[in-house]
Scaffold this motif. Structure first.
Motif, PDB file in Angstrom:
ATOM      1  N   THR A 125       0.844  -1.223   0.035  1.00 20.47           N
ATOM      2  CA  THR A 125      -0.104   0.090  -0.011  1.00 20.47           C
ATOM      3  C   THR A 125       0.801   1.158   0.021  1.00 20.47           C
ATOM      4  OG1 THR A 125      -1.809  -1.145   1.097  1.00 20.47           O
ATOM      5  CG2 THR A 125      -1.881   1.333   1.368  1.00 20.47           C
ATOM      6  N   THR A 126       1.902   1.215   0.870  1.00 22.37           N
ATOM      7  CA  THR A 126       2.699   2.458   0.943  1.00 22.37           C
ATOM      8  C   THR A 126       3.542   2.542  -0.428  1.00 22.37           C
ATOM      9  OG1 THR A 126       2.670   1.902   3.260  1.00 22.37           O
ATOM     10  CG2 THR A 126       4.478   3.450   2.284  1.00 22.37           C
ATOM     11  N   LYS A 127       4.088   1.323  -0.932  1.00 18.78           N
ATOM     12  CA  LYS A 127       4.857   1.494  -2.119  1.00 18.78           C
ATOM     13  C   LYS A 127       4.165   1.833  -3.287  1.00 18.78           C
ATOM     14  CE  LYS A 127       8.524  -1.714  -1.205  1.00 18.78           C
ATOM     15  NZ  LYS A 127       9.516  -2.537  -1.893  1.00 18.78           N
ATOM     16  N   GLU A 128       2.795   1.862  -3.173  1.00 26.53           N
ATOM     17  CA  GLU A 128       2.145   2.671  -4.362  1.00 26.53           C
ATOM     18  C   GLU A 128       2.372   4.052  -4.254  1.00 26.53           C
ATOM     19  OE1 GLU A 128      -2.085   2.032  -4.546  1.00 26.53           O
ATOM     20  OE2 GLU A 128      -1.986  -0.155  -4.786  1.00 26.53           O
TER      21      GLU A 128
ATOM     22  N   PHE B 187       6.038   4.416  -6.012  1.00 22.56           N
ATOM     23  CA  PHE B 187       5.935   4.477  -7.228  1.00 22.56           C
ATOM     24  C   PHE B 187       5.176   5.470  -7.898  1.00 22.56           C
ATOM     25  CE2 PHE B 187       6.650  -0.334  -6.380  1.00 22.56           C
ATOM     26  CZ  PHE B 187       8.013  -0.151  -6.473  1.00 22.56           C
ATOM     27  N   SER B 188       4.437   6.396  -7.256  1.00 25.22           N
ATOM     28  CA  SER B 188       3.558   7.354  -7.641  1.00 25.22           C
ATOM     29  C   SER B 188       2.627   6.752  -8.525  1.00 25.22           C
ATOM     30  CB  SER B 188       4.132   8.554  -8.429  1.00 25.22           C
ATOM     31  OG  SER B 188       5.186   8.825  -7.471  1.00 25.22           O
ATOM     32  N   ARG B 189       2.019   5.462  -8.240  1.00 24.42           N
ATOM     33  CA  ARG B 189       0.998   4.577  -9.168  1.00 24.42           C
ATOM     34  C   ARG B 189      -0.010   4.328  -8.128  1.00 24.42           C
ATOM     35  NH1 ARG B 189       1.820   2.485 -14.461  1.00 24.42           N
ATOM     36  NH2 ARG B 189       2.983   4.166 -15.405  1.00 24.42           N
ATOM     37  N   LEU B 190      -0.984   5.179  -7.617  1.00 26.07           N
ATOM     38  CA  LEU B 190      -1.995   4.626  -6.644  1.00 26.07           C
ATOM     39  C   LEU B 190      -3.138   4.085  -7.437  1.00 26.07           C
ATOM     40  CD1 LEU B 190      -2.260   7.687  -4.295  1.00 26.07           C
ATOM     41  CD2 LEU B 190      -0.833   5.718  -4.048  1.00 26.07           C
ATOM     42  N   THR B 191      -3.750   3.121  -6.617  1.00 29.78           N
ATOM     43  CA  THR B 191      -5.091   2.504  -7.343  1.00 29.78           C
ATOM     44  C   THR B 191      -6.119   3.250  -6.257  1.00 29.78           C
ATOM     45  OG1 THR B 191      -4.896   0.879  -5.524  1.00 29.78           O
ATOM     46  CG2 THR B 191      -4.086   0.263  -7.431  1.00 29.78           C
ATOM     47  N   ALA B 192      -7.269   3.216  -6.918  1.00 28.31           N
ATOM     48  CA  ALA B 192      -8.561   3.989  -6.317  1.00 28.31           C
ATOM     49  C   ALA B 192      -8.874   3.331  -4.943  1.00 28.31           C
ATOM     50  CB  ALA B 192      -9.796   4.160  -7.150  1.00 28.31           C
ATOM     51  N   SER B 193      -8.386   2.036  -4.733  1.00 28.35           N
ATOM     52  CA  SER B 193      -8.751   1.389  -3.541  1.00 28.35           C
ATOM     53  C   SER B 193      -7.631   1.418  -2.296  1.00 28.35           C
ATOM     54  CB  SER B 193      -9.143  -0.034  -3.718  1.00 28.35           C
ATOM     55  OG  SER B 193      -7.829  -0.744  -4.266  1.00 28.35           O
ATOM     56  N   ASN B 194      -6.666   2.296  -2.771  1.00 30.32           N
ATOM     57  CA  ASN B 194      -5.479   2.086  -1.635  1.00 30.32           C
ATOM     58  C   ASN B 194      -5.955   3.023  -0.338  1.00 30.32           C
ATOM     59  OD1 ASN B 194      -3.191   4.033  -0.232  1.00 30.32           O
ATOM     60  ND2 ASN B 194      -2.130   2.617  -1.883  1.00 30.32           N
ATOM     61  N   SER B 195      -5.720   2.103   0.843  1.00 27.73           N
ATOM     62  CA  SER B 195      -6.215   2.452   1.947  1.00 27.73           C
ATOM     63  C   SER B 195      -5.685   3.761   2.569  1.00 27.73           C
ATOM     64  CB  SER B 195      -6.119   1.034   2.884  1.00 27.73           C
ATOM     65  OG  SER B 195      -4.671   0.983   3.256  1.00 27.73           O
ATOM     66  N   LEU B 196      -4.401   3.950   2.349  1.00 22.89           N
ATOM     67  CA  LEU B 196      -3.590   5.075   2.766  1.00 22.89           C
ATOM     68  C   LEU B 196      -4.422   6.307   2.010  1.00 22.89           C
ATOM     69  CD1 LEU B 196       0.032   4.169   3.214  1.00 22.89           C
ATOM     70  CD2 LEU B 196      -1.352   4.802   4.970  1.00 22.89           C
ATOM     71  N   ASN B 197      -4.623   6.341   0.923  1.00 22.93           N
ATOM     72  CA  ASN B 197      -5.364   7.284   0.344  1.00 22.93           C
ATOM     73  C   ASN B 197      -6.673   7.534   0.834  1.00 22.93           C
ATOM     74  OD1 ASN B 197      -5.507   9.388  -2.006  1.00 22.93           O
ATOM     75  ND2 ASN B 197      -6.732   7.908  -2.852  1.00 22.93           N
ATOM     76  N   GLU B 198      -7.251   6.628   1.128  1.00 17.81           N
ATOM     77  CA  GLU B 198      -8.526   6.597   1.696  1.00 17.81           C
ATOM     78  C   GLU B 198      -8.742   7.300   2.978  1.00 17.81           C
ATOM     79  OE1 GLU B 198     -10.074   2.769   2.032  1.00 17.81           O
ATOM     80  OE2 GLU B 198     -10.452   2.366  -0.111  1.00 17.81           O
ATOM     81  N   THR B 199      -7.564   7.249   3.886  1.00 22.02           N
ATOM     82  CA  THR B 199      -7.316   7.524   5.142  1.00 22.02           C
ATOM     83  C   THR B 199      -6.865   8.996   5.009  1.00 22.02           C
ATOM     84  OG1 THR B 199      -6.453   5.474   6.115  1.00 22.02           O
ATOM     85  CG2 THR B 199      -5.630   7.498   7.367  1.00 22.02           C
ATOM     86  N   LEU B 200      -6.352   9.579   3.969  1.00 23.45           N
ATOM     87  CA  LEU B 200      -5.768  10.819   3.980  1.00 23.45           C
ATOM     88  C   LEU B 200      -7.030  11.549   3.598  1.00 23.45           C
ATOM     89  CD1 LEU B 200      -3.327  12.998   3.661  1.00 23.45           C
ATOM     90  CD2 LEU B 200      -3.490  12.366   1.094  1.00 23.45           C
TER      91      LEU B 200
END
Length: 449
Positions: free
Chosen positions: A81-84, A87-100
């Motif tokens: 999840t953090t490695k996304e 790599f600057s390649r997030l998925t829409a389901s990334n949990s850290l992005n959801e938290t942010l």
């Protein structure tokens, strides 16, 4: 009874879940508006709880992820999840992005809740009420500034009305910036110049001006950015600048706003600083960042730590602006939200764009001399702007995603991050979390996600 009210309020806001944050319902365990804000004690408790979100929720997940997303940090773990972010390649389901995303909207909801409850209260004097509202609008603007920079078009939530919010569409960035500036102008006009209490942990007039200067810089409104930063600098409240080794201590001279921490240590230090100087740091500093510092720069020696991780003497550097990874009563550290050094750099950049090159260089050199460096030799506008951007990189690294925002606002993201084979131009905005789109069908995903 007052103590019970405060406990209910704080628990209600702190235990509220992070799902469905756009169409969130009012917390079920809060008292009615009139009961909760019957006096300043309960209103202050709610406000302090909102301030507390910035260290414990927002910044804890912001600096590390955007340090990875740009060129400031690497990672030694294998967490996918953090490695996304690396790599600057997030998925829409990334949990850290959801938290942010969720943490920002949680705080915005709390601000809207406080504004509405204050407006309906009969137990707080108008002179006190307007200060509470001004602080809440300041904090709301702080959140929206980062949301729109990270995600582009976002829902502009200005109420706790669940029926309205559950189908709210995204607003253009210009609309969001208009709301941000209105909130900050209101805060600047209605907050006192003096701090409330003995520490700099609640916004005052100059904090609103400082954040407004940051906003105008991003908007490329150079005249207003220069004006607002000058107001803060000329207030005389934050000079002289502290020595480099004093900048991140609680209640240092140049801090304009700090977010109070209960035990004298920040969440950032707990994740950046290894348990010993032979332990592997989770977030090492990149060689690109290390190479940005000039020889003799005190910021490199005092704000970056080194861990010797094996018998061969392998060194991994890590962010060390905040030193306390555990509780400290003797030398507490609070999370810095705004400080005067940034205001000098804002004014320098604005003056350079306005062709006041000598004045811009003077501002730049104040920061350089504090870092133990010689005055800049930049003479042309282009050279001076490049020197200011380099100084921002060394001064503001690992603070509030400044590197990402600077590269984005100057159109430099693609060039700076092209060394990443995984970088793509559409990564200038993060994906809207998929669960938010599932809950609110009016939301439209950002392109190429």
């Amino acid at each position: 009874m007052k103590n019970i009210i405060i406990i209910i309020l704080v628990l209600g806001l702190s235990t509220l879940g992070c799902k469905k944050l756009i169409n969130i319902e009012a917390p079920k365990d809060q008292l009615t508006s009139n009961a909760v804000f019957s006096d300043t004690i309960s209103a202050t408790a709610a406000l302090v709880n909102i301030y507390g979100q910035f260290d414990k929720r927002i910044e804890l997940n912001l600096t590390n992820t955007f340090g990875l997303y740009t060129d400031e940090l690497e990672i030694t773990s294998i967490d996918p999840t953090t490695k996304e972010f690396l790599f600057s390649r997030l998925t829409a389901s990334n949990s850290l992005n959801e938290t942010l995303w969720g943490n920002f909207y949680f705080t915005i909801y709390s601000c809207n809740d406080l504004i509405e409850r204050i407006s309906n209260s009969n137990g707080i004097s108008p002179s006190k009420a307007i200060i509470y509202v001004a602080e809440a609008k300041f904090l709301r603007a702080y959140c929206y500034l980062y949301l729109t920079n990270f995600y582009g078009r976002i829902p502009l939530v200005l109420t706790t009305d669940a029926n309205l919010n559950r189908s709210l569409k995204q607003s253009d960035e210009s609309v969001v910036y208009d709301q941000i500036t209105r909130d900050l102008i209101f805060a600047q006009q209605n907050l006192p110049a003096q701090y409330q209490g003995l520490e700099k942990v609640r916004a005052n007039k100059w904090a609103a001006a400082a954040l407004l200067a940051r906003v105008y810089l991003i908007m490329q409104n150079w005249a207003n950015a220069e004006m607002e930063s000058s107001l803060v600098i000329n207030s005389g409240s934050y000079l002289p600048l502290d020595a480099v080794d004093q900048v991140f201590k609680s209640n240092n001279k140049e801090s304009i706003l700090q977010f109070w921490t209960k035990d004298g240590f920040t969440g950032l230090a707990s994740i950046f600083v290894p348990s010993s100087l032979t332990s592997i740091p989770v977030y090492p500093v990149t060689k690109l960042l290390l190479d940005a510092f000039e020889t003799g720069d005190l910021r490199k020696s005092l704000w970056i730590g080194e861990s010797i991780i094996d018998q061969a003497g392998t060194v991994l550097s890590f962010p060390n602006k905040y030193k306390n990874r555990l509780a400290s009563a003797s030398e507490p550290e609070y999370l810095i939200g705004l400080r005067l050094s940034e205001q000098f750099l804002i004014r320098a950049e604005s003056r350079a764009h306005l062709s006041s090159l000598d004045d811009a260089r003077d501002d730049l050199n104040i920061i350089r001399r504090r870092a133990g460096l010689l005055n800049s030799t930049a003479n042309t506008q282009i050279d001076l702007l490049n020197a200011i951007m380099k100084e921002r990189r060394c001064e503001l690294f690992c603070e509030w995603g400044s590197r990402f925002i600077d590269l984005k606002r100057t159109g430099s993201l693609d060039a700076a991050l092209s060394y990443k084979n995984t970088w793509k131009p559409s990564a200038k905005v993060l994906p809207i979390p998929q669960n938010e789109i599932t809950y609110n069908h009016s939301l439209i995903q950002n392109p190429n996600y």
